[in-house]
Design an enzyme around this catalytic site. Sequence first.
Site, short mmCIF file in Angstrom:
data_model
loop_
_atom_site.label_atom_id
_atom_site.label_comp_id
_atom_site.label_asym_id
_atom_site.label_seq_id
_atom_site.Cartn_x
_atom_site.Cartn_y
_atom_site.Cartn_z
N SER A 43 41.22 42.27 42.44
CA SER A 43 41.71 41.83 41.13
C SER A 43 40.53 41.50 40.22
O SER A 43 40.71 41.36 39.01
CB SER A 43 42.60 40.59 41.29
OG SER A 43 41.94 39.59 42.04
N LYS A 109 40.46 43.22 53.76
CA LYS A 109 41.89 43.41 53.45
C LYS A 109 42.13 44.83 52.97
O LYS A 109 41.36 45.35 52.14
CB LYS A 109 42.34 42.38 52.41
CG LYS A 109 43.79 42.57 51.98
CD LYS A 109 44.38 41.33 51.33
CE LYS A 109 44.06 41.13 49.88
NZ LYS A 109 44.51 42.21 49.00
N GLU A 178 53.12 40.71 48.72
CA GLU A 178 53.10 40.46 47.26
C GLU A 178 54.39 40.94 46.62
O GLU A 178 54.84 42.07 46.85
CB GLU A 178 51.89 41.20 46.67
CG GLU A 178 51.81 41.08 45.15
CD GLU A 178 50.44 41.50 44.58
OE1 GLU A 178 49.51 41.82 45.35
OE2 GLU A 178 50.33 41.51 43.35
O1 KIV Z 1 43.08 41.38 44.62
C1 KIV Z 1 43.67 40.30 44.76
O2 KIV Z 1 43.37 39.29 44.11
C2 KIV Z 1 44.76 40.23 45.73
C3 KIV Z 1 45.63 39.02 45.68
C4 KIV Z 1 46.55 39.14 44.53
C5 KIV Z 1 46.36 38.80 46.95
O3 KIV Z 1 44.95 41.13 46.50
#
Ligand code: KIV
Length: 261
Positions: A43, A109, A178
């Site tokens: 993000s 992730k 999400e």
């Molecule tokens: O990129 C991000 O900030 C995320 C969160 C919204 C979980 O994946």
Amino acid sequence: MYMNDLREKKLRGEKITSITAYDYSFARVADEAGFDIILVGDSLGNVVLGYDTTIPVSIDDMEYHTRAVSRGTRNGLLISDMPFMTYSSTASALKNATILMQAGAQMVKLEGGEWLSETVNQLSKCGIPVCAHLGLTPQSIHKIGGFKIQGSDETSANTILSNAINLEQAGAELLVVECVPSELGKTISERLSIPVIGIGAGAGTDGQILVMYDLLGLSPQIPSFSKNFLRESSSISDALIRFGAAIRDGSFPKAEQTDGS
Ligand code: KIV
């Protein structure tokens, strides 16, 4: 913070606190506020670099921000996002996850379902802990057709649940879910042994995460499932402490911050 601490929190029914950070100073404030997890989210493409999506974010961007965040993080578990197309094969996932782990991440992730099982398994065997990400997966925004709730009918809810089970069996140690109905967020959390962190997924998940800039009211458009904690706080640090406390005592999210309710 290690994964076994988070698994024990889940077993004790204690909520897990998570937040994004992208640089040293914000990571330090989040860490001092006692967050269990600090995520260097892709993000950052939206909130730091000003892109419309997370798709342009590169592995170099993630490495740079992970290095900065790791200097400010002492206690929280530091997770880094693998950016778009850096894990489309197991070989590229291993190479790019190595870069993030060497930059200071303790877990990586990945966004996506069952198709990632083999990759998750290989990363895990190589000693790289993996967090899966299901529901609304922003890197697939053009395939999904916009930022909208996922899993709202029975078939798609079952697909998300079976993907979650499959990724846990493949070796994922954490799951972010999400923008799904609160009932689905709760069901997934109950069915998995690994901790499930929700964002726009209701109050029934094992923990919550928000994008730091959203909860500080800095983003031009704050998602409906987020909340500006700075408005009622005396400082950034106070806002983060209040967010963490609201997760722990169950006062965040409320029904109005749950897309699926
Ligand atoms: O990129 C991000 O900030 C995320 C969160 C919204 C979980 O994946």
